[in-house]
Design an enzyme around this catalytic site. Sequence first.
Site, short mmCIF file in Angstrom:
data_model
loop_
_atom_site.label_atom_id
_atom_site.label_comp_id
_atom_site.label_asym_id
_atom_site.label_seq_id
_atom_site.Cartn_x
_atom_site.Cartn_y
_atom_site.Cartn_z
N ASP A 99 0.92 -1.40 0.19
CA ASP A 99 0.15 0.07 -0.01
C ASP A 99 0.92 1.38 -0.05
OD1 ASP A 99 -2.09 1.79 0.71
OD2 ASP A 99 -3.25 0.05 1.43
N ALA B 95 -8.15 -3.53 1.66
CA ALA B 95 -7.06 -4.37 1.88
C ALA B 95 -6.20 -5.17 0.69
CB ALA B 95 -8.11 -5.68 1.98
N LYS B 96 -6.35 -4.67 -0.52
CA LYS B 96 -5.41 -4.80 -1.58
C LYS B 96 -4.87 -6.25 -1.45
CE LYS B 96 -4.18 0.11 -1.85
NZ LYS B 96 -5.01 0.50 -0.66
N ARG B 97 -5.75 -7.34 -1.40
CA ARG B 97 -5.36 -8.61 -1.41
C ARG B 97 -5.04 -8.95 -2.90
NH1 ARG B 97 -5.06 -7.00 3.63
NH2 ARG B 97 -5.71 -8.44 5.29
#
Lengths: 271, 271
Positions: A99, B95-97
């Site tokens: 991120d 969450a940028k999963r």
Amino acid sequence: MTTEQLEFQIRKKKSFLCIGLDVDLNKIPKHLLKEEDPIFSFNKAIIDATHHLCVAYKPNTAFYEAYGIKGWKSLEKTINYLNDKYPDIFTIADAKRGDIGNTSTMYAKAFFEDLAFDAVTVAPYMGKDSVEPFLAFKDKHTIMLALTSNEGAFDFQTKKVEGKELYKQVLNTSKSWENSKNLMYVVGATKAEYFAEIRKIIPTSFLLVPGVGAQGGNLQDVCKYGLSENIGLLINSSRGIIYASKNEHFANEAAKKALQLQQQMENFLIQ
Amino acid sequence: MTTEQLEFQIRKKKSFLCIGLDVDLNKIPKHLLKEEDPIFSFNKAIIDATHHLCVAYKPNTAFYEAYGIKGWKSLEKTINYLNDKYPDIFTIADAKRGDIGNTSTMYAKAFFEDLAFDAVTVAPYMGKDSVEPFLAFKDKHTIMLALTSNEGAFDFQTKKVEGKELYKQVLNTSKSWENSKNLMYVVGATKAEYFAEIRKIIPTSFLLVPGVGAQGGNLQDVCKYGLSENIGLLINSSRGIIYASKNEHFANEAAKKALQLQQQMENFLIQ
């Protein structure tokens, strides 16, 4: 743990095996479901039965998050158990985070401080300032996705960017980042022929290699092209080991599978 | 929530504001630290004071994970509070999963089922089979990173891949994925001039736009190039709103900042 200490453990145990703790309640032996924390009970049994055959464990955070707070507790108990009972084991949070800067710092704190893992996996898409906050932690390791073992790896990773495949650009670019000595890389075993190319860019970096076993990767090819003077490989197997059996002897059966891989690795280390 | 329902809420509230709940214990008013769950108390106060001015909230999971189990509990209480008290709000787990197929399914379960968010952010690096498991959930939304607002965006995202910038390849390629109608995209406000190009590829998809405020993005430019016939924009502000003040009137001060943005948005919607 430093990379030198990791290499020492590998030579001592004659193994560069990493066991993936991707624990799905639908796949573990039924008798464990009566336990207070079935996931931790499963992990503990697997770890106790296999710790002498491997140098690393890699819980995949998805499998814990899917069970919410209970799952996060199981993850915490697992890493604490490893750190307390087997401090020579290299621990990897397979979290694939990434991120903007201040947010990556929070993720780094989550996995390096709160949970005290040795390493965490990260995604490269957001570039330098999304990864450097992880690299700033001393004696901690950031394992960045380079070339993954899934079909979707061909969507973007192998596409040519200014003449070179994206995953090679990722490897090249990341070498200039601050504290890049703390970088390791994920390279899938299903693409063994790529290892020779990769070693030209990063001759000695440790590679975390998923895809041996269930996903069809070949250990011999990976070792042939991937082993470096400081070994530089951690081969991961998850399902092929931990789900070797669903009966009450599951941990012993897992150890048998781990032993098979360890013995193959010992041969490659001697050659 | 469907995209039609989201558009309806935007027109009703005359706002396409998303408030980022990136809660750092070092930055919230000191008097809250005495509470049993300071993070939830902070979120509850901010939500109660601003819910009529925005259509979405976006907790960034990093800020919760950094506090371990306690943090995960705060996250769970926050999403439950939103779903119970303000069911018309669109909720995003930032969450940028992204992982291989069976693992992405576990992440999707974590955020869509266990925590019952409407949407989750994902990273594109691992390609189709890392994102499609999220897209399989009906009336849930997968917000994929395209062009982010940080400096590192220029490391890979804007590099040319087979003649087109990587972020454009990501947009183009993802249109062919199964259930791609459930896709939204992250596009940073700091790169407003790119929006016109992006709209040529995805004319009506919703874009989640971070970077207005603290990161320097300009709302007017984003609206000029990014607004579509179905609006198609969610503008996020985190620090600029939630940390407007550190005194006991922090929630009212946050509401004032949110109101300023809402009023600007109302103007752009009327034009």
